[in-house]
Design a protein around this motif. Structure first.
Motif, PDB file in Angstrom:
ATOM      1  N   LEU A 111       0.861  -1.179   0.000  1.00 20.04           N
ATOM      2  CA  LEU A 111       0.000   0.000   0.000  1.00 20.04           C
ATOM      3  C   LEU A 111       0.897   1.228   0.000  1.00 20.04           C
ATOM      4  N   LEU A 112       0.821   2.010  -1.070  1.00 13.38           N
ATOM      5  CA  LEU A 112       1.679   3.175  -1.229  1.00 13.38           C
ATOM      6  C   LEU A 112       0.893   4.437  -0.922  1.00 13.38           C
ATOM      7  N   LEU A 113       1.466   5.271  -0.070  1.00 10.83           N
ATOM      8  CA  LEU A 113       0.791   6.487   0.367  1.00 10.83           C
ATOM      9  C   LEU A 113       0.922   7.584  -0.677  1.00 10.83           C
ATOM     10  N   PRO A 114       0.006   8.553  -0.663  1.00 10.73           N
ATOM     11  CA  PRO A 114       0.110   9.661  -1.625  1.00 10.73           C
ATOM     12  C   PRO A 114       1.405  10.431  -1.428  1.00 10.73           C
ATOM     13  N   THR A 115       2.034  10.820  -2.536  1.00 11.38           N
ATOM     14  CA  THR A 115       3.250  11.620  -2.483  1.00 11.38           C
ATOM     15  C   THR A 115       3.159  12.726  -3.522  1.00 11.38           C
ATOM     16  N   THR A 116       4.185  13.571  -3.516  1.00 11.49           N
ATOM     17  CA  THR A 116       4.279  14.589  -4.567  1.00 11.49           C
ATOM     18  C   THR A 116       4.281  13.910  -5.927  1.00 11.49           C
ATOM     19  N   LYS A 117       3.607  14.506  -6.894  1.00 15.95           N
ATOM     20  CA  LYS A 117       3.536  13.921  -8.219  1.00 15.95           C
ATOM     21  C   LYS A 117       4.933  13.646  -8.750  1.00 15.95           C
ATOM     22  N   PHE A 118       5.119  12.442  -9.273  1.00 14.31           N
ATOM     23  CA  PHE A 118       6.431  12.021  -9.766  1.00 14.31           C
ATOM     24  C   PHE A 118       6.361  11.799 -11.265  1.00 14.31           C
ATOM     25  N   ASP A 119       7.302  12.355 -11.978  1.00 12.53           N
ATOM     26  CA  ASP A 119       7.400  12.191 -13.422  1.00 12.53           C
ATOM     27  C   ASP A 119       8.500  11.180 -13.700  1.00 12.53           C
ATOM     28  N   ALA A 120       8.122  10.011 -14.230  1.00 12.87           N
ATOM     29  CA  ALA A 120       9.093   8.949 -14.460  1.00 12.87           C
ATOM     30  C   ALA A 120      10.187   9.379 -15.425  1.00 12.87           C
ATOM     31  N   GLY A 121       9.921  10.373 -16.236  1.00 12.83           N
ATOM     32  CA  GLY A 121      10.920  10.829 -17.182  1.00 12.83           C
ATOM     33  C   GLY A 121      11.745  11.977 -16.662  1.00 12.83           C
ATOM     34  N   GLU A 122      11.614  12.290 -15.398  1.00 18.73           N
ATOM     35  CA  GLU A 122      12.291  13.433 -14.818  1.00 18.73           C
ATOM     36  C   GLU A 122      13.800  13.212 -14.873  1.00 18.73           C
ATOM     37  N   SER A 123      14.540  14.181 -15.400  1.00 20.91           N
ATOM     38  CA  SER A 123      15.976  13.986 -15.557  1.00 20.91           C
ATOM     39  C   SER A 123      16.787  15.093 -14.908  1.00 20.91           C
ATOM     40  N   HIS A 124      16.119  16.067 -14.292  1.00 28.78           N
ATOM     41  CA  HIS A 124      16.870  17.173 -13.715  1.00 28.78           C
ATOM     42  C   HIS A 124      17.620  16.730 -12.458  1.00 28.78           C
ATOM     43  N   LEU A 125      18.613  17.495 -12.088  1.00 27.35           N
ATOM     44  CA  LEU A 125      19.382  17.192 -10.892  1.00 27.35           C
ATOM     45  C   LEU A 125      18.515  17.348  -9.655  1.00 27.35           C
ATOM     46  N   LEU A 126      18.611  16.388  -8.748  1.00 30.65           N
ATOM     47  CA  LEU A 126      17.926  16.503  -7.467  1.00 30.65           C
ATOM     48  C   LEU A 126      18.777  17.270  -6.467  1.00 30.65           C
TER      49      LEU A 126
END
Length: 470
Positions: free
Chosen positions: A324-339
């Protein structure tokens, strides 16, 4: 539950559980005014203070007057009974374009209550037996089960404190008699007469007819709700026992073993999952959602990787386990920017990086045993250059000890990492002052041969915590 009692005043008794600060939700209507009078007398007898909360919804042209009435009344009680009373007015904005004004107002009120309560505080609310009857009928008409039909509990957790409804055993007529005897003044919300609202329709059209035929109907409904609450409590006890037999702890968080779950009867499966979902604050499911969960997730083909979405939550199955995964900030699987970009130096300080899929930490391993455990993700950080932290972009490779250079894609496919986490792992790159960047760590799962530490005093322990993130 320890309590202190007030002697009877006109046949209504207030008994409160032990607590730190006493709060009271005051609308200004009859019910809450009676409760305010009782609470003030209790506070005087016990030498306690009282904090009052009034929520200003702004839906009525008289809302400002109601707020003023509540504040003035609290001042009068403070002077008359020589106790400390504060009245806080909180104004909320509701979207009047939406049809669910009742639900919006309720959600706004409880949000304010949760924000104000501190540890072990107690909030009093003035719901009575007729309110309980209305709630029971409304939920019955919505097809609720025993949990829903148990209606409003007298006592429950609310934020860091507790909510208590001490008037559930009294009906409105009794409260009105008390108010008249004590010469109390209250306000009338004109919207309570509008039968467009379901609760008002029951209050004005249905319950009076039931009382004509069955005068004690409100008390009987309350008794039924209490019986159903006991049944619901037994169901939760059973669910907790079943959960102990089916819940497993994995490195990716807790998960339910599907085979063990399916060994239970369908009612017990639903009872268990409902208890598990509730513990994670997942909104209640409708019947059709339960059918989807069993048909498309629990009983899906062995090689399937199904996902059920419900109001931001995700129920996923992977290799025979339910996560069961809790709601999180929207995640873009193609996101490539530096964290993150982290400059390195010879005197490196601990690093803790929180991103929308978990928390990455780098801490000195100096406190670990002198002999390095090769299973621990311990590495030697370079003392110059820059660390980059980013998500996968595709095509990454990493040089592993005794295994040579491996494609990250194949490592992930060979691992037991759930597919939804593979794109969300933080990759740590080292960019030297000259030359190309090197992938030196994939979360805390794989380390490059080039950064394996041989001296514990120069080593750094890397940890990746993604539990509960979807």
């Amino acid at each position: 539950m320890a309590s202190v009692s007030l002697s009877k005043v006109n046949d209504i008794q207030l008994s409160l559980p032990a607590h730190q600060q006493l709060w009271l939700a005051l609308s200004g209507g009859l019910d809450s005014i009676v409760l305010l009078d009782l609470a003030v007398r209790w506070c005087q007898a016990e030498s306690k203070s009282l904090k009052v909360l009034h929520v200003h919804h702004g839906l009525s042209p008289n809302a400002d007057q109601w707020a003023d009435h509540c504040q003035q009344l609290c001042k009068q009680y403070q002077q008359q009974f020589s106790i400390k009373i504060s009245c806080q007015v909180h104004q909320v904005q509701l979207n009047q374009q939406l049809s669910s004004l009742e639900a919006q107002a309720r959600k706004a009120r409880y949000h304010i209550f949760e924000q104000q309560l501190q540890k072990d505080d107690l909030l009093l609310m003035a719901h009575h037996a007729d309110d309980q009857a209305e709630t029971l009928l409304l939920r019955l008409l919505r097809g609720a089960g025993s949990q829903g039909l148990s209606a409003m509990p007298a006592f429950r957790t609310l934020g860091r404190g507790q909510l208590y409804r001490p008037l559930l055993s009294y009906n409105r007529a009794q409260l009105e008699q008390y108010a008249q005897q004590q010469q109390l003044r209250w306000v009338e919300d004109e919207s309570n007469q509008c039968t467009d609202f379901d609760r008002n329709y029951l209050r004005h059209e249905i319950l009076p007819r039931l009382k004509q035929r069955w005068p004690a109907s409100s008390e009987l409904f309350s008794r039924a709700a209490q019986n159903l609450a006991e049944s619901a409590a037994l169901n939760e006890d059973l669910a907790e026992l079943d959960l102990q037999q089916t819940l497993m702890s994995t490195k990716f968080g807790e998960a339910i073993n599907c085979a063990r779950l399916q060994g239970l009867s369908r009612p017990r499966q639903i009872n268990l999952l409902r208890f598990w979902f509730k513990a994670q604050a997942m909104p209640e499911l409708e019947r059709k959602q339960w059918q989807i969960i069993f048909n498309e997730v629990v009983e899906a083909k062995i090689d399937a990787e199904p996902c059920f979405n419900w109001q931001g939550y995700q129920l996923r199955r992977f290799r025979g386990l339910l996560y069961l995964l809790l709601p999180t900030t929207k995640f873009d699987a193609g996101e490539s920017h530096l964290l993150a970009t982290l400059p390195l130096s010879s005197e490196q300080t601990p690093i803790s990086l929180s991103i929308n899929t978990g928390v990455l930490t780098l801490n000195s391993a100096a406190g670990f045993p002198q002999k390095i455990n090769q299973d621990l993700p311990i590495m030697q950080l370079p003392d110059s250059g820059t660390l980059w932290v980013r998500y996968r972009q595709g095509g990454e490779t990493i040089q592993l000890v005794k295994r040579g250079r491996k494609q990250l894609k194949k490592l992930l496919q060979e691992s037991d990492i759930p597919p939804w986490l593979r794109q969300r792992l933080p990759l740590i790159w080292w960019q030297p002052e000259t030359g190309d960047a090197q992938l030196i760590a994939v979360a805390d799962l794989w380390l490059s041969e080039s950064v394996l530490s041989q001296s514990i005093h120069q080593a750094w322990l890397i940890r990746w915590n993604n539990e509960g993130h979807s």
